[in-house]
Write a protein that holds these residues in place. Sequence first.
Motif, PDB file in Angstrom:
ATOM      1  N   VAL A 221       0.830  -1.199   0.000  1.00 57.50           N
ATOM      2  CA  VAL A 221       0.000   0.000   0.000  1.00 57.50           C
ATOM      3  C   VAL A 221       0.871   1.258   0.000  1.00 57.50           C
ATOM      4  CG1 VAL A 221      -1.985  -1.143   1.050  1.00 57.50           C
ATOM      5  CG2 VAL A 221      -0.353   0.058   2.515  1.00 57.50           C
ATOM      6  N   THR A 222       2.084   1.165   0.556  1.00 56.43           N
ATOM      7  CA  THR A 222       2.989   2.318   0.474  1.00 56.43           C
ATOM      8  C   THR A 222       3.386   2.573  -0.975  1.00 56.43           C
ATOM      9  OG1 THR A 222       3.829   1.691   2.643  1.00 56.43           O
ATOM     10  CG2 THR A 222       5.094   3.326   1.436  1.00 56.43           C
ATOM     11  N   MET A 223       3.582   1.489  -1.733  1.00 54.18           N
ATOM     12  CA  MET A 223       3.885   1.660  -3.159  1.00 54.18           C
ATOM     13  C   MET A 223       2.718   2.331  -3.876  1.00 54.18           C
ATOM     14  SD  MET A 223       5.652  -1.939  -4.138  1.00 54.18           S
ATOM     15  CE  MET A 223       6.452  -2.847  -2.850  1.00 54.18           C
ATOM     16  N   THR A 226       2.969   6.044  -3.068  1.00 48.51           N
ATOM     17  CA  THR A 226       4.006   6.790  -3.779  1.00 48.51           C
ATOM     18  C   THR A 226       3.699   6.830  -5.278  1.00 48.51           C
ATOM     19  OG1 THR A 226       5.396   4.814  -3.886  1.00 48.51           O
ATOM     20  CG2 THR A 226       5.811   6.335  -2.080  1.00 48.51           C
ATOM     21  N   ASP A 227       3.030   5.796  -5.794  1.00 53.12           N
ATOM     22  CA  ASP A 227       2.610   5.832  -7.204  1.00 53.12           C
ATOM     23  C   ASP A 227       1.655   6.992  -7.446  1.00 53.12           C
ATOM     24  OD1 ASP A 227       4.079   3.705  -8.020  1.00 53.12           O
ATOM     25  OD2 ASP A 227       2.400   2.561  -8.838  1.00 53.12           O
ATOM     26  N   GLY A 231       5.122  10.094  -7.872  1.00 55.03           N
ATOM     27  CA  GLY A 231       5.671   9.845  -9.192  1.00 55.03           C
ATOM     28  C   GLY A 231       6.406   8.542  -9.377  1.00 55.03           C
ATOM     29  N   THR A 232       6.333   7.619  -8.415  1.00 51.88           N
ATOM     30  CA  THR A 232       6.921   6.309  -8.673  1.00 51.88           C
ATOM     31  C   THR A 232       6.009   5.539  -9.630  1.00 51.88           C
ATOM     32  OG1 THR A 232       5.805   5.327  -6.785  1.00 51.88           O
ATOM     33  CG2 THR A 232       8.015   6.204  -6.415  1.00 51.88           C
ATOM     34  N   ALA A 233       6.509   4.457 -10.169  1.00 49.53           N
ATOM     35  CA  ALA A 233       5.720   3.708 -11.150  1.00 49.53           C
ATOM     36  C   ALA A 233       5.810   2.216 -10.868  1.00 49.53           C
ATOM     37  CB  ALA A 233       6.204   4.027 -12.559  1.00 49.53           C
ATOM     38  N   PHE A 234       5.582   1.843  -9.600  1.00 50.93           N
ATOM     39  CA  PHE A 234       5.605   0.415  -9.283  1.00 50.93           C
ATOM     40  C   PHE A 234       4.539  -0.333 -10.076  1.00 50.93           C
ATOM     41  CE2 PHE A 234       7.533   2.115  -5.377  1.00 50.93           C
ATOM     42  CZ  PHE A 234       8.655   1.308  -5.312  1.00 50.93           C
TER      43      PHE A 234
END
Lengths: 534, 182
Positions: A221-223, A226-227, A231-234
């Motif tokens: 859920v942290t991913m 941040t997605d 701007g992360t793209a997990f």
Amino acid sequence: MSDAAAHGEHDEHHGYHPGGMKRWLFTTNHKDIGTMYLIFALIMFFIGGAMAMVIRLELFQPGLQFVEPQFFNSMTTMHALVMIFGAVMPAWTGFANWLIPMMIGAPDMALPRLNNWSFWILPFAFTLLLGTFFMPGGAPAGGWTMYPPLVLQTGDAFPFLIFAVHFMGASSIAGAINIIATVFNMRAPGMTLMKLPLFVWTWIITAFLLIASIPVLAGAVTMLLTDKFFGTAFFAASGGGDPVMFQHIFWFFGHPEVYILILPAFGIASAIIPTFARKPLFGYASMVYATGAIAFLSFIVWAHHMFTVGMPLAGELFFMYTTVLIAVPTGVKVFNWCATLWQSSITFEVPMLFSLAFVILFTIGGFSGLMLGITPVDFQYHDTYFVVAHFHYVLVTGAIFSIISATYFWLPKWTGHMYDETLGKWHFWLSTISVNVLFFPQHFLGLAGMPRRIPDYAVQFADFNMVSSIGGFVFGFSQILFVMVIWKCVKGGEKATDRVWEGAHGLEWTLPSPPPYHSFTTPPAPASIEGGMR
Amino acid sequence: MRGSIDQANKRLGYKLLAVTLAMFGFGYALVPLYSVFCELTGLNGKTGRISAETAASETIDQNRSVTVEFVTSIGGSLPWKFKAKVAKISVHPGAATEATFVAVNEASFPIVGRAVPSVAPNSAARYFNKTECFCFTEQKLAAGETKDMVVRFVVDPRLPADVRTLTLAYTFFEAPELSANN
């Protein structure tokens, strides 16, 4: 589920005890904290239940009658989150708090301040979660599994959902650490591991599942967070991520999670059935090993929740075989319960009735689980009401029935009063008949192709849905009887003996009913430890 | 006696906390682990990338033909049109082949897009090697611009014999952090 009055008179000899609200805010006593957990779970059971009533009301007839589709989706999402993280998991931690120190002859939990903290996180977590109903964009509606990219479309509620999951996870991890430390370090002399009551054994294994799987959920859920915001793209394909990877990570947590919900129930049944069968539990050691085997297998079967994502044949075969393999240790358990009943002298008090219903109905849920585990047919069952029927058989008639059974079983010990047997029998028969009226037709709906999480359906599904809804309403309102029984029992009733049940064995039954605020401040005599065989 | 139990409880508590943190890290480690696993096994439709020289050195299997189909789609609300010039071609394994795609930016502002490839069936993905692809870099299209984009590929002659058709799918996503309107 006792209250302050039940053990208030015992505590004047022991240190500082603030009264009123402060007692509950600052308590480090395992019995107080257990009580708070159980009351919290009961409240959440009714909040989640009210959501289920809305779902069944909307599905009573085809067409849209009562709620907007978006709100309906919020109901299914929040019902699951509230029931899993708010009702079942806290209820088990509540039982663990009340019972494990008394069962192993310990004065309290190993880390009492952590214990206080792990409970008091929960009201905050659920304030965050339930508060989302009043936010722009509404409560989360993308399913409790939080699959991206859909969940990323949640409105302002999204970060609240994520942080609520973080808090719930922190609470249950803290609880699990405490339980492991208690059982490993605090056992009375002579209480060897293979003498532990099975409820303690199943909880120990559950606690290891918790500390191994909940952090993975926290990571997943942290991913998502941040997605969405950093701007992360997990899981975003546009940045080279993969949404299917979320499903892999989620279910790496999710499958151990379903055993977190059910393993303590196995311990409860293993305590209650021998008591009312007046016979030692059949196959104690095999019960312990079977629980361990289930826990191990739970980490290598996760992709059976996602057979339809497009896996290679080798993957589908692997996850099918390991999934079906779980039937072996589970079968050992069911066999042992049946063998315990064989040629025994059974009486049918309410805890026994609920435990017997648990064995039969949980096994039905296990069988539909086997059907779902077979990859080729899962393609038909996936995301239909067959899945809904399956997991409600294992969670409602499995986990919840076991929680109710345990409440009836230990309530006289906790409160010092017998509960109202007549009212309890009404509760049992109404619940057991209605829960089958509620969930059994959903198997047929699923096999006929009715999808889950949809507020409307084709007219050919109308009759079974109406039957199911009627069962749902009766089941929902029957639970008010449960509250009445608990309330009456807390307030008064026939005085309970120390042993309460003729066939009861174990250290908690050697204490007075209700037990003193501080019990086993000196360890029990090794001779009084009978071992988990009983 | 009490003191030593309290000590032991604290020690075990910290150990279990360390396990918790390690499992949190493991959750993140699953991301590269899955990627490595997909690359090794060719699951997930991830395609291979080789240099033009390696591609030229492959022996061409003239006796065998494989159909390569092209599928295009737009992810999200990207205001582009995106098509392959030909829907499918027949290739000999080992032969370097070129296909052209056309993208049109229908918006009134420049947008940067990113194409994500996938090959079906999954099991054949690792035999599909690209030497050049518009998906290797971001593509910037001015307002109303039409652009031809090229992919060069070689189907590995080791492709299992039962595979007669490969489907190469591209989805164009907006790369929001690079687009002008953001």
